[in-house]
Write an enzyme that holds these catalytic residues in place. Structure first.
Site, PDB file in Angstrom:
ATOM      1  N   ALA A  66     -30.737  69.969 -27.533  1.00 59.67           N
ATOM      2  CA  ALA A  66     -30.590  69.072 -28.678  1.00 59.67           C
ATOM      3  C   ALA A  66     -29.929  67.794 -28.175  1.00 59.67           C
ATOM      4  CB  ALA A  66     -29.740  69.740 -29.745  1.00 59.67           C
ATOM      5  N   GLY A 111     -31.388  73.936 -26.669  1.00 62.22           N
ATOM      6  CA  GLY A 111     -32.547  73.904 -27.573  1.00 62.22           C
ATOM      7  C   GLY A 111     -33.873  73.975 -26.828  1.00 62.22           C
ATOM      8  N   GLU A 114     -34.463  77.510 -26.259  1.00 59.23           N
ATOM      9  CA  GLU A 114     -34.658  78.105 -27.587  1.00 59.23           C
ATOM     10  C   GLU A 114     -36.049  77.818 -28.155  1.00 59.23           C
ATOM     11  OE1 GLU A 114     -30.867  76.272 -28.673  1.00 59.23           O
ATOM     12  OE2 GLU A 114     -30.291  78.195 -29.513  1.00 59.23           O
ATOM     13  N   GLU A 134     -24.462  75.438 -24.164  1.00 63.27           N
ATOM     14  CA  GLU A 134     -23.699  74.898 -25.308  1.00 63.27           C
ATOM     15  C   GLU A 134     -22.208  75.178 -25.189  1.00 63.27           C
ATOM     16  OE1 GLU A 134     -26.497  76.664 -25.530  1.00 63.27           O
ATOM     17  OE2 GLU A 134     -27.891  75.652 -26.897  1.00 63.27           O
TER      18      GLU A 134
END
Ligand code: CAA
Length: 262
Positions: A66, A111, A114, A134
């Site tokens: 992200a 992300g 993911e 993260e």
């Protein structure tokens, strides 16, 4: 819909979604999420698309996570909405009848790992890297890392990756069952498209039934899941492709699947 952060192309029966923010290593921000939603609308509306491939523009990253530069400006409720919107993208990819293949050509972090896991399976180049870093930012995964990762690789390995934030190689990712196959970088695209076209050549209804049975059955008790498989198995015979496949075998010829549902 015009896309600025994504390149959407259709190559025969295969649609390609390419993350296109190479200067930020294809990091996902709120605009990317909106564009992904638009692309999924197009995939849903176009029955000519049989398989979707996700990849990243440039030779460095699939998706490096992200967008940290944007996330740092969001308040907790906006961050929660960002996470929820990303989850909806993943659920929609799983709900669509066509398979999604992640073609991971570099960094797939946070992300990035993911969204690759929300695909039906992952192919990677030898230089690809995976991880849930993260924890190094003082946060946790927000797009399924704590949920899809343990379902794919087991709870212990998922906890280790999410708690340490270590980055693993494509080969390690293959060894733990995150990645299906690893190819030299210059062969990854060709091999991904070969598999995409192979799946596209099969009966539309039976490919959809495999996806449904495996995804839905995975979270059901075995007896109920097997009953669902029996239903789908029977229903495949109701599709023209089911009749064609078996008739072709008995007539000793290649089947001609039309992809029609009735
Ligand atoms: N968000 C925003 N920008 C990013 C980014 C990200 N996730 N990852 C890389 N970039 C940007 C860098 O800031 C840099 O921009 P500038 O040139 O403007 O400085 C550019 O992309 C190139 O990156 P680097 O110079 O850092 O390249 P590198 O080769 O030295 O390192 C890297 C590559 C190891 C991938 C490193 O960029 C990195 O660690 N990126 C962050 C990875 C990360 O923590 N991802 C998780 C994000 S949080 C998340 O994803 C939450 C969730 O679950 C939804």
């Amino acid at each position: 819909m015009a896309y600025e952060n994504i390149i959407f192309q259709i190559d025969g029966e295969v649609a390609v979604i390419k993350f296109n923010r190479p200067k930020a290593l294809n990091a996902i921000n709120t605009d990317v999420v909106k564009e992904l939603q638009g692309v999924l609308d197009e995939v849903e509306a176009n029955p000519a698309i049989r398989v979707v491939v996700l990849t990243g523009e440039g030779d460095k990253a699939f998706v490096a996570g992200a967008d940290i530069a944007q996330m740092v400006k969001l308040d907790p409720l906006q961050l929660r909405d960002f996470s929820l919107a990303l989850h909806e993208v993943g659920f929609r990819m799983e709900a669509l009848p066509v398979p999604f293949i992640a073609c991971v050509n570099g960094f797939a972090l946070g992300g990035g790992t993911e969204i690759a896991m929300a695909c039906d399976f992952i192919y990677a180049s030898e230089n690809a890297k995976f991880g849930q870093p993260e924890i190094n930012l003082g946060i946790i995964p927000g797009f399924g890392g704590t949920q899809r990762l343990p379902r794919l690789v087991g709870k212990g390995m998922a906890k280790e990756l999410c708690m340490t934030g270590v980055i693993i190689s494509a080969q390690e990712a293959k060894e733990i069952g995150l990645v299906n196959r690893v190819f030299p970088a210059d062969k990854l695209w060709e091999e991904t498209m070969k598999t995409a076209r192979l799946i596209a050549s099969k009966g539309r209804f039976s490919v959809m039934a495999v996806k449904r049975c495996i995804d839905r059955g995975f979270n059901m008790d075995l007896r109920s899941a097997c009953a669902m498989e029996s239903d789908q198995f029977g229903l495949c015979m109701a599709s023209p492709d089911g009749r064609e496949g078996m008739t072709a075998f008995l007539e000793k010829r290649k089947p001609e699947f039309k992809g029609e549902l009735s």
